[in-house]
Design an enzyme around this catalytic site. Structure first.
Site, mmCIF file in Angstrom:
data_model
loop_
_atom_site.group_PDB
_atom_site.id
_atom_site.type_symbol
_atom_site.label_atom_id
_atom_site.label_comp_id
_atom_site.label_asym_id
_atom_site.label_seq_id
_atom_site.Cartn_x
_atom_site.Cartn_y
_atom_site.Cartn_z
ATOM 1 N N ARG A 37 106.872 23.329 37.951
ATOM 2 C CA ARG A 37 108.095 22.544 37.745
ATOM 3 C C ARG A 37 108.965 23.200 36.683
ATOM 4 O O ARG A 37 108.503 23.501 35.580
ATOM 5 C CB ARG A 37 107.722 21.123 37.319
ATOM 6 C CG ARG A 37 108.888 20.253 36.841
ATOM 7 C CD ARG A 37 108.381 18.861 36.478
ATOM 8 N NE ARG A 37 109.414 18.018 35.874
ATOM 9 C CZ ARG A 37 109.456 17.695 34.590
ATOM 10 N NH1 ARG A 37 108.525 18.156 33.742
ATOM 11 N NH2 ARG A 37 110.416 16.912 34.129
ATOM 12 N N ARG A 78 122.257 8.269 26.392
ATOM 13 C CA ARG A 78 121.687 8.460 25.059
ATOM 14 C C ARG A 78 122.634 7.961 23.978
ATOM 15 O O ARG A 78 123.841 7.845 24.193
ATOM 16 C CB ARG A 78 121.388 9.953 24.807
ATOM 17 C CG ARG A 78 120.421 10.591 25.785
ATOM 18 C CD ARG A 78 120.221 12.064 25.443
ATOM 19 N NE ARG A 78 119.374 12.751 26.396
ATOM 20 C CZ ARG A 78 118.044 12.750 26.361
ATOM 21 N NH1 ARG A 78 117.419 12.091 25.400
ATOM 22 N NH2 ARG A 78 117.345 13.408 27.262
ATOM 23 N N LYS A 226 112.911 10.904 42.557
ATOM 24 C CA LYS A 226 112.146 10.388 41.420
ATOM 25 C C LYS A 226 112.420 8.883 41.299
ATOM 26 O O LYS A 226 113.551 8.481 41.071
ATOM 27 C CB LYS A 226 112.534 11.121 40.144
ATOM 28 C CG LYS A 226 112.176 12.603 40.163
ATOM 29 C CD LYS A 226 112.754 13.342 38.980
ATOM 30 C CE LYS A 226 112.125 12.899 37.667
ATOM 31 N NZ LYS A 226 112.673 13.673 36.528
ATOM 32 N N THR A 284 103.875 11.623 34.704
ATOM 33 C CA THR A 284 104.133 11.072 33.363
ATOM 34 C C THR A 284 102.856 10.710 32.596
ATOM 35 O O THR A 284 102.116 9.817 32.992
ATOM 36 C CB THR A 284 105.064 9.839 33.379
ATOM 37 O OG1 THR A 284 106.159 10.071 34.272
ATOM 38 C CG2 THR A 284 105.613 9.582 31.985
#
Length: 482
Positions: A37, A78, A226, A284
Site C-alpha cells: 500500500r 482538520r 474504504k 486499522t
C-alpha cells in the site's frame, strides 16, 4: 521460486520510512506480503513513483508478483495550527472552531475545511484526534462553531475532526485525489483505494477518472471503496456493487458510529462483499503494538484471527510497517496467525451451492471446479485465465483446495494477489488447449504444486485467449496422458 505459501489470507503492508529500503522490502515480501500500500496522504507523486519502482524491483528479486495499492487521502477535515503547537483543553471550558482564525490558542483554533460551520448545529458532538477529544456544539455564528469541551486533553496541530453519527458534506474526491488518480494510473498501480465514499456515485466518479487516465496506456486499476463514513453503512450494498472490493476501515468508522458497533459491522461487510463477488480488506490497528514491540498482544492475535475466520481476503498493516521498528517481524507474525486460524476452519462447500442460481457459464464452471475438487480431494484447482474472473468466483467460497491462476498476463497475476486462497503462476500463452494443459502440468510439477499421480482440476476457455470465456472443466491425473 519457493513452493507457494499454503496461507489463503493475503497480507497488505503499507510502505513508509521503516520499509523503503530494497533489503527490508524484499524481506517483507519473502515473509508474506502480497499487496503493498502506498499512502497518498503523505509524500509527492514522485515519491510514490519511486516507491512503486522499488516494489516492482523487490518483487522481481523475490520471483513474486506483488500488487500495488494507491490509497487516496480523501477529504481530511482538520483543525488548523496553534501558535505554540498544542494546547490543553479542560472539560467544561468553551472552545471555538473558527474558519477565519490563522493561529490558535487555548480558546480557539482555525479550520482547514471552511464549510464545517454549515454542516453542524447546536447539540452536535464533534470528535477530534480520533475521538480522544469530544466537543458539544452550543451555537454556530457565521464562521465560528462555539463548543463546550466534554472530554479534554492535549490537542495539537492539524488533528482530524469527525461528527458523531456522520453527516459532513465534504466530497469523497478532492482536487488532490483527482490528480493522484492520474499519477497512480500512470505509475501502473493495480488497485486504487477511494477514501470516505458516501454512495455509489463517488465510486462511479472515481472509475470515470481512472478510465480517462488509463485510456492511452490501456491501464485499468481496480477500485477499493474504504468504508469509513456513517453514511456509507446505509449505502453499503450499492457501494459494494459499484466497486471491485471494499476496505473495512475501522479507524474513522469507529469514530463516527462508535467503536462497539464496528465488530458486527465488520462481519456484515465481509459477508456482503463475498456475496456480491467482491474482495474485502480488513484494516486499522491490527498489530498496532508491534510499532514498538517485537511481539503482538493476545488481543491483536485474536483480532487478526477473527478477521480470517470471518472470511476476509486480506488483513492490512499500516503504521506497523510504515514507521514501526519491526516491519519484517510484524509480517511474519501476521502470516503465522493467519495460517493457524485457517487450520481451524471446517469446510462445508455443498451448503454454499444450495438454492444458488447461476447466470454465467464461467460462474458455473468455477463452482463446478470447487465442488469436484472438494469431493475428489484434488491437489489443486488450476484456472487457465486471462482476466482472473474465474478465480475470483472460486475464491468467494471457503475451500481446502488451493486455487491457482495460470496466466500469461503479469497484470492479472498482480490483481489476483489480493484474492483469498488464490496463488498465481506465469504460463506462456498458447492457442492450443492440449498444448496449454501439458505446459500447465509441467509447470505445476516444476513449482512443487503437484506430483505425478495427483488429481488436479483445470478450467479453461475455448477458443483459447478469450477473456471471460471459461467454459470447460477437465480433471487430470498429473503425468498420465491418453
Amino acid at each position: 521460486m519457493d513452493r507457494p505459501s499454503a496461507r489463503a489470507t493475503k497480507i497488505v503492508a503499507t510502505l513508509g520510512p521503516a520499509s523503503s529500503s530494497a533489503d527490508t522490502l524484499a524481506r517483507m515480501i519473502r515473509a508474506g506480503v502480497d499487496v503493498v500500500r502506498l499512502n497518498f496522504s503523505h509524500g509527492t507523486a514522485e515519491d510514490h513513483a519511486a516507491r512503486a519502482g522499488l516494489v516492482r524491483a523487490a518483487a522481481l528479486a523475490c520471483d513474486r508478483e506483488v500488487a500495488i495499492m494507491a490509497d487516496l487521502q480523501g477529504p481530511k477535515i482538520r483543525i488548523g495550527k496553534f501558535a505554540e503547537g498544542k494546547v490543553q483543553l479542560e472539560p467544561g471550558q468553551p472552545f471555538v472552531l473558527d474558519a477565519t482564525c490563522e493561529l490558535g490558542d487555548a480558546s480557539r483554533v482555525g479550520l482547514d475545511y471552511p464549510d464545517l460551520p454549515r454542516d453542524v448545529q447546536a447539540g452536535d458532538i464533534l470528535l477530534l484526534n480520533d475521538g480522544l477529544i469530544r466537543l458539544r456544539v452550543t451555537r454556530v455564528a457565521g464562521s465560528e462553531i462555539h463548543t463546550e469541551v466534554l472530554v479534554g486533553g492535549e490537542l495539537s496541530n492539524n488533528k482530524g475532526i469527525n461528527r458523531q453519527g456522520g453527516g459532513l458534506t465534504a466530497p469523497a474526491l478532492t482536487g488532490k485525489d483527482m490528480e493522484d488518480i492520474r499519477s497512480a494510473v500512470q505509475m501502473g498501480v493495480d488497485y486504487i483505494a477511494v477514501s470516505f465514499p458516501k454512495n455509489r456515485t463517488d465510486i462511479e466518479m472515481a472509475r470515470q477518472l481512472v478510465a480517462i487516465a488509463g485510456a492511452q496506456i490501456g491501464a485499468r486499476p481496480q477500485l477499493i471503496a474504504k468504508i469509513e463514513r456513517a453514511e456509507a453503512i446505509a449505502a453499503l450494498e450499492e457501494i459494494i456493487e459499484a466497486s471491485d472490493g471494499i476496505m473495512v476501515a475501522r479507524g474513522d468508522l469507529a469514530v463516527e458510529v462508535g467503536a462497539a458497533a464496528v465488530p458486527a459491522l465488520q462481519k456484515r461487510m465481509i459477508r456482503l462483499a463475498r456475496l456480491h463477488n467482491r474482495t474485502v480488506i480488513t484494516a486499522t490497528q491490527m498489530m498496532e503494538s508491534m510499532i514498538v514491540n517485537a511481539m503482538p498482544t493476545r488481543a491483536e492475535v485474536s483480532d487478526v484471527a477473527n478477521a480470517v475466520l470471518d472470511g476476509t481476503d486480506a488483513v492490512m498493516l499500516s503504521a506497523e510497517t510504515a514507521i514501526g521498528r519491526y516491519p519484517v517481524e510484524t509480517v511474519e507474525a501476521m502470516a503465522s496467525i493467519c495460517l493457524e486460524a485457517e487450520k481451524s476452519q471446517h469446510f462445508e462447500l455443498d451448503k454454499d451451492f444450495l438454492d444458488q442460481t447461476f447466470h454465467r457459464v464461467d460462474q458455473s464452471i468455477a463452482y463446478g471446479a470447487l465442488f469436484t475438487a472438494h469431493h475428489l480431494r484434488c491437489k489443486a484447482i488450476c484456472a487457465l485465465t486471462h482476466s482472473g474472473a474465474t478465480t475470483l468466483w472460486m475464491s468467494r467460497h471457503d475451500s481446502a483446495t488451493p486455487i491457482y491462476a495460470l496466466t500469461p498476463r503479469v497484470t492479472t497475476q498482480r490483481k489476483v494477489a489480493l484474492y483469498r486462497n488464490v496463488r498465481t503462476l506465469h504460463l506462456e500463452e498458447s492457442g492450443d488447449r492440449d498444448a496449454s494443459l501439458l505446459a500447465a502440468e509441467k509447470l505445476l510439477v516444476e513449482k512443487g504444486v503437484a506430483e505425478p499421480g495427483d488429481l488436479v482440476v483445470f478450467t479453461v476457455g475455448e477458443p483459447m485467449g478469450s477473456p471471460g470465456g471459461t467454459n470447460t472443466l477437465k480433471i487430470v491425473r498429473i503425468g498420465q496422458h491418453g
